[in-house]
Design a protein around this motif. Structure first.
Motif, mmCIF file in Angstrom:
data_model
loop_
_atom_site.group_PDB
_atom_site.id
_atom_site.type_symbol
_atom_site.label_atom_id
_atom_site.label_comp_id
_atom_site.label_asym_id
_atom_site.label_seq_id
_atom_site.Cartn_x
_atom_site.Cartn_y
_atom_site.Cartn_z
ATOM 1 N N GLU A 130 0.810 -1.250 -0.088
ATOM 2 C CA GLU A 130 0.095 -0.086 -0.076
ATOM 3 C C GLU A 130 0.941 1.188 -0.071
ATOM 4 O O GLU A 130 1.833 1.396 0.550
ATOM 5 C CB GLU A 130 -0.904 -0.001 1.150
ATOM 6 C CG GLU A 130 -1.934 1.281 1.371
ATOM 7 C CD GLU A 130 -2.593 1.506 2.506
ATOM 8 O OE1 GLU A 130 -3.696 1.848 2.562
ATOM 9 O OE2 GLU A 130 -2.191 0.968 3.485
ATOM 10 N N ARG A 188 0.774 5.838 0.277
ATOM 11 C CA ARG A 188 0.027 6.751 0.554
ATOM 12 C C ARG A 188 0.790 7.858 0.700
ATOM 13 O O ARG A 188 1.910 7.937 1.203
ATOM 14 C CB ARG A 188 -0.400 6.529 2.198
ATOM 15 C CG ARG A 188 -1.882 7.195 2.577
ATOM 16 C CD ARG A 188 -2.296 6.620 3.795
ATOM 17 N NE ARG A 188 -3.038 5.656 3.840
ATOM 18 C CZ ARG A 188 -4.133 5.302 3.814
ATOM 19 N NH1 ARG A 188 -5.068 6.270 3.538
ATOM 20 N NH2 ARG A 188 -4.708 3.995 3.870
ATOM 21 N N SER A 194 0.832 11.987 1.759
ATOM 22 C CA SER A 194 0.233 13.007 2.409
ATOM 23 C C SER A 194 1.054 14.216 2.322
ATOM 24 O O SER A 194 2.379 14.289 2.491
ATOM 25 C CB SER A 194 -0.117 12.549 3.960
ATOM 26 O OG SER A 194 1.045 11.953 4.228
ATOM 27 N N LEU A 240 -0.296 7.344 -7.876
ATOM 28 C CA LEU A 240 -0.841 8.209 -6.974
ATOM 29 C C LEU A 240 -1.363 9.731 -7.368
ATOM 30 O O LEU A 240 -1.572 10.416 -6.398
ATOM 31 C CB LEU A 240 -0.028 8.500 -5.685
ATOM 32 C CG LEU A 240 0.369 7.309 -4.877
ATOM 33 C CD1 LEU A 240 1.639 7.573 -4.011
ATOM 34 C CD2 LEU A 240 -0.656 6.835 -4.007
ATOM 35 N N ARG A 241 -1.388 9.708 -8.714
ATOM 36 C CA ARG A 241 -1.825 11.306 -9.235
ATOM 37 C C ARG A 241 -3.153 11.387 -8.875
ATOM 38 O O ARG A 241 -3.606 12.652 -8.637
ATOM 39 C CB ARG A 241 -1.457 11.012 -10.908
ATOM 40 C CG ARG A 241 -1.518 12.498 -11.366
ATOM 41 C CD ARG A 241 -1.510 12.253 -12.766
ATOM 42 N NE ARG A 241 0.081 12.163 -13.272
ATOM 43 C CZ ARG A 241 0.356 11.766 -14.329
ATOM 44 N NH1 ARG A 241 -0.374 11.079 -15.270
ATOM 45 N NH2 ARG A 241 1.742 11.463 -14.643
ATOM 46 N N HIS A 242 -4.087 10.302 -9.054
ATOM 47 C CA HIS A 242 -5.636 10.745 -8.930
ATOM 48 C C HIS A 242 -6.092 10.311 -7.525
ATOM 49 O O HIS A 242 -7.209 10.722 -7.235
ATOM 50 C CB HIS A 242 -6.373 9.689 -9.851
ATOM 51 C CG HIS A 242 -5.885 10.061 -11.245
ATOM 52 N ND1 HIS A 242 -6.148 10.975 -11.947
ATOM 53 C CD2 HIS A 242 -5.312 8.875 -12.026
ATOM 54 C CE1 HIS A 242 -5.500 11.000 -13.344
ATOM 55 N NE2 HIS A 242 -4.747 9.799 -13.355
ATOM 56 N N SER A 243 -5.181 9.660 -6.697
ATOM 57 C CA SER A 243 -5.912 9.563 -5.213
ATOM 58 C C SER A 243 -4.649 9.428 -4.378
ATOM 59 O O SER A 243 -3.479 9.001 -4.754
ATOM 60 C CB SER A 243 -6.828 8.260 -5.048
ATOM 61 O OG SER A 243 -5.961 7.204 -4.986
ATOM 62 N N SER A 244 -4.796 9.447 -3.127
ATOM 63 C CA SER A 244 -3.436 9.875 -2.302
ATOM 64 C C SER A 244 -3.435 8.557 -1.831
ATOM 65 O O SER A 244 -2.175 8.464 -1.133
ATOM 66 C CB SER A 244 -3.987 10.731 -1.080
ATOM 67 O OG SER A 244 -5.123 10.156 -0.448
ATOM 68 N N SER A 245 -3.983 7.432 -1.892
ATOM 69 C CA SER A 245 -3.633 6.108 -1.434
ATOM 70 C C SER A 245 -3.900 5.084 -2.512
ATOM 71 O O SER A 245 -4.727 5.420 -3.239
ATOM 72 C CB SER A 245 -4.248 5.618 -0.122
ATOM 73 O OG SER A 245 -5.530 5.125 -0.540
ATOM 74 N N TYR A 246 -3.300 3.998 -2.659
ATOM 75 C CA TYR A 246 -3.149 3.022 -3.768
ATOM 76 C C TYR A 246 -2.755 1.780 -3.007
ATOM 77 O O TYR A 246 -1.488 1.412 -2.269
ATOM 78 C CB TYR A 246 -2.132 3.434 -4.773
ATOM 79 C CG TYR A 246 -2.077 2.564 -5.912
ATOM 80 C CD1 TYR A 246 -2.846 2.293 -6.882
ATOM 81 C CD2 TYR A 246 -0.920 1.562 -5.882
ATOM 82 C CE1 TYR A 246 -2.893 1.417 -7.810
ATOM 83 C CE2 TYR A 246 -0.829 0.538 -6.833
ATOM 84 C CZ TYR A 246 -1.892 0.520 -7.800
ATOM 85 O OH TYR A 246 -1.795 -0.379 -8.812
#
Length: 802
Positions: free
Chosen positions: A98, A100, A102, A221-227
């Motif tokens: 995972e 993340r 921030s 991580l361009r579209h959301s802050s976690s993957y």
């Protein structure tokens, strides 16, 4: 020159090994290996080793075929270039990760990005030199930096749970002193990547072994802050050019790979019922089973699933009687009876292989083992005699062997399986009725199967019938060839024996057997196995050996202070008992009667941190055993489950883990007699000889009908043209046997409808699976090429249908 052998591997786990061919640069193995594949895999690999007596055997090269490519090589001989083997290219296993990102505001009010990389767990890592102590390094790499962190080492497991988080500063504030290096305008997040490398911690001086890597660009991580996703490990991309591929030679393989998706029973009812009533259809050529034989490219392809299905439902004898009788009616000359590769002969071959394997072992195995061990020269061709060999002595040795094998065969009539005797009875009746003037035809119809297609091939290639573990050496192989030829001629009852040999030395040798007693013995034997009122062989109950081999067992802890260690033992299973001894032939150290086996189940790897373990549960304790590989573990579990299936006291629940340090590892119960916490598996049929899944065989037959749909439609056209006019047949239709166009057309219509319905179910299943499946899930990790191909196909299908 080299002494080479080849291994077959699922990824890096060896499941089969060939014999060693000595002093050759072009070794020929000619060995067949068949296995059910008990787990998912990415590559089917073949390694060529050079044996070294003093050091570890060295690897010459390998061929690795990706699972998704197996279909393109299916059932055709192919030469593969050998590739170099190095640790960087040998990878298996997957990782759960995972990421993340921030934003953090520092004391001075400047915004900077922090990356948290959490590595949860890995699954299915390889075992290197018998152990796996894995750890991972996590690196944030970019054009101007490389920062690495390391997890703890997890001992003795190839499924480690790390659950560790690592923090990286992705952009530095402007006030950072080394401005030229870490100015965040300069350090674009899109240019960074996270690299995870897995290693096996080695206590040897050579350093740790690389197990695989994965690289994830931070663009994800361009579209959301976690993957979060699962990934397949990949080989190291070190850019080094390997040597020219033709330096190592090549390997010739024939791989047959089938994958069937089997639905539950009710889906198959229409097609299955159609196949099972084939024996009752008049004429039999209009039945669904006969039509399958007509459309398949190879009759063998049709015979295998057909016979298994019909045997399972007890319909094989009436069906074979019907098709044999139809074939006899079409035969003009009694001397050519059952000589072709027809559906009848292929179905009888397959039935004898399935039902007669134990009969073959009881009859031939002791003598063949002795021939292999004694190494007597039996060469009778004067041209091939070696210096110092005596032709008379060789002839006498060969005569003794032929006599012994001939005697054990002709005295084995009462052991012949009932299903084979019933088939032989119907062959004999059909032949005698058709050729009433030929008194010998009732014998030759049966001997063409039992001698020519059952005993003779088993003597010729004993390893294909599990009578010997490997191919025999050249001298023994030559002896067995000469015995097989003689037995074949003795069994055939041909009028002019000596004339039936091409070689004059064989004709001379055959003079020994020209006595009437041999012909009488053959006739008595054939009479016994093809008569309907034969005495029941079950009255002579002797233990049937089902399986044997070396495995590792854990001491059972019967003594209070005894060592609970692991020891290698020779295990032996008959239909009476399961025993183990120090080595083959010794007195058993422990014997478990079959009725005392309450369950046979896999043992979770966490119990002893060992793979391929299973447990044989008895009333007072469980015996923990480790097999050599996943295929062997599955074979042992299946056959032990089968023989103990009907036991009165079988358990319904069991403990999937071991009882260690005062409690069960699975449910933490402290009493060693606590009831199990998991339902038992294993709903196999109780028949020892044949473990057949009727639904699976029907699925195979559906796949064949579907594959040859074009031919089914052609056959329908042929029925139409035949019934419209009985003029000269069109060339393209004359290949089919159609006795009754109307009946055949009716059956074809039902077959095509049944196959169409199943095809719709399969298509719906694929669509549903496609909707539910997430790329990057545990079942379909990122890097799963077969799934990427599948997505491409599905999207093409959906676009096409739109």
């Amino acid at each position: 020159m080299r002494d080479c052998y080849c291994t077959v591997n699922l990824d890096q786990e060896e499941v089969f090994r060939t014999k060693i061919v000595e002093k050759s640069l072009c070794p020929f193995y000619g060995e067949d290996f068949y296995c059910e594949i008990p787990r998912s895999f990415r590559h089917l690999s073949f390694y060529i080793f050079d044996r070294d007596v003093f050091r570890r055997d060295s690897i010459i090269g390998k061929v690795a075929i990706q699972k998704e490519d197996l279909q393109s090589y299916h059932n055709r001989d192919t030469w593969f270039q050998l590739q170099h083997v190095d640790a960087d290219s040998e990878v298996q296993g997957k990782v759960h990760l995972e990421l993340r990102l921030s934003e953090v505001i520092t004391d001075t009010g400047v915004v900077c990005h922090k990356l948290a990389a959490r590595i949860f767990e890995c699954q299915g890592l390889p075992i290197v030199n018998g152990q796996c102590d894995p750890y991972a390094t996590v690196t944030l790499a970019g054009p101007f930096r490389s920062e690495a962190k390391k997890t703890k080492v997890k001992k003795k497991t190839n499924n480690p749970h790390f659950d560790e988080v690592f923090y990286f500063e992705v952009t530095r504030p402007c006030s950072y002193s080394k401005k030229s290096h870490f100015d965040f305008e300069e350090e674009d997040v899109d240019k960074l990547e996270i690299r995870v490398d897995l290693w096996n911690a080695s206590n040897l001086k050579f350093g740790d072994e690389f197990l695989g890597e994965l690289r994830i660009p931070l663009k994800v991580l361009r579209h959301s802050s976690s993957y979060e996703a699962w990934y397949f490990l990949q080989p190291r991309d070190n850019g080094s050019k390997s040597l020219k591929p033709d330096d190592l030679g090549s390997l010739r393989l024939n791989v047959v790979y089938t994958e069937d998706h089997v639905f539950s029973s009710e889906y198959y009812s229409p097609l299955r019922d159609l196949l099972l009533k084939s024996a009752d259809v008049e004429p039999v050529s209009a039945s669904a089973a006969h039509i399958l034989g007509e459309v398949c490219r190879d009759k063998q392809e049709a015979a295998i699933p057909l016979v298994r299905l019909l045997l399972h439902y007890g319909r094989v004898v009436p069906f074979i009687s019907a098709i044999a009788s139809a074939e006899v009616k079409r035969t003009q000359d009694p001397n050519t009876i059952f000589r072709g590769n027809s559906l009848t002969s292929k179905c009888i071959d397959e039935t004898m292989k399935l039902a007669g394997m134990h009969y073959l072992h009881v009859t031939l195995k002791p003598t063949i083992e002795e021939i292999c061990q004694s190494h007597k020269s039996c060469e009778i061709d004067p041209v091939k005699l070696k210096d110092g060999e005596n032709l008379e002595n060789n002839m006498e040795s060969l005569r003794q062997y032929v006599d012994r094998i001939f005697t054990v065969i002709t005295k084995s009539g009462v052991s012949c399986p009932t299903v084979m005797c019933d088939i032989f009875f119907s062959l004999r009746e059909a032949a005698a009725k058709r050729f009433q003037d030929d008194l010998d035809v009732r014998y030759t119809a049966v001997s063409s199967f039992i001698f020519l297609r059952f005993f003779a091939p088993a003597i010729l290639s004993p390893n294909l019938f599990q009578l010997t573990p490997h191919h025999t050496d050249p001298q023994t192989s030559r002896t067995l060839t000469l015995i097989s030829k003689t037995i074949q001629t003795l069994g055939s009852l041909s009028k002019s024996k000596s004339a039936s040999f091409k070689e004059s030395y064989m004709a001379t040798f055959y003079e020994f057997f020209n006595e009437q007693k041999y012909a009488d013995a053959v006739k008595n034997f054939l009479d016994l196995i093809s008569s309907s009122g034969r005495r029941d062989p079950k009255s002579i109950e002797q233990p049937i050996l089902l399986k044997e081999g070396f495995m590792i067992k854990r001491a059972q802890g019967r003594k209070r202070f005894g060592m609970k260690n692991f020891k290698k033992r020779w295990f032996r299973l008959t239909n009476h008992e399961f025993t183990y001894q120090k080595s083959k032939g010794d007195q058993p150290l422990c014997s478990i009667p079959i009725e005392n086996i309450l369950a046979v189940e896999r043992l979770e790897e966490e119990s002893f941190r060992m793979k391929n373990m299973f447990q044989v549960i008895q009333p007072e304790r469980a015996l923990y055993i480790q097999a050599n590989n996943c295929v062997e573990a599955k074979d042992w579990i299946d056959i032990l489950t089968k023989v103990s299936q009907c036991n009165q006291k079988r358990l319904t629940v069991y403990h999937p883990s071991a009882y260690l340090n005062g409690h069960w590892l699975c449910c933490r119960a402290s009493s060693d007699t606590a009831a199990g916490c998991t339902p038992c598996t294993g709903g196999l049929p109780a028949n020892i000889q044949l473990d057949i899944d009727g639904d699976r065989e029907t699925e195979r037959i559906y796949s064949l009908f579907n594959l040859y749909m074009g031919k089914l439609e052609k056959m329908q056209e042929a029925c139409g043209s035949k019934s419209v006019y009985d003029g000269p047949e069109q060339e393209e239709y004359s290949t089919f046997i159609i006795d009754d166009p109307q009946e055949t057309y009716k059956t074809l219509k039902q077959v095509i409808a049944g196959v169409g319905t199943l095809e719709q179910e399969h298509a719906q299943y694929r669509r549903d699976k496609f909707k539910k499946t997430r790329y990057g899930s545990q079942e379909h990790p990122i890097g799963d090429k077969s799934f990427q191909n599948y997505i491409r196909q599905q999207s093409e299908i959906s676009t096409h249908s739109i």
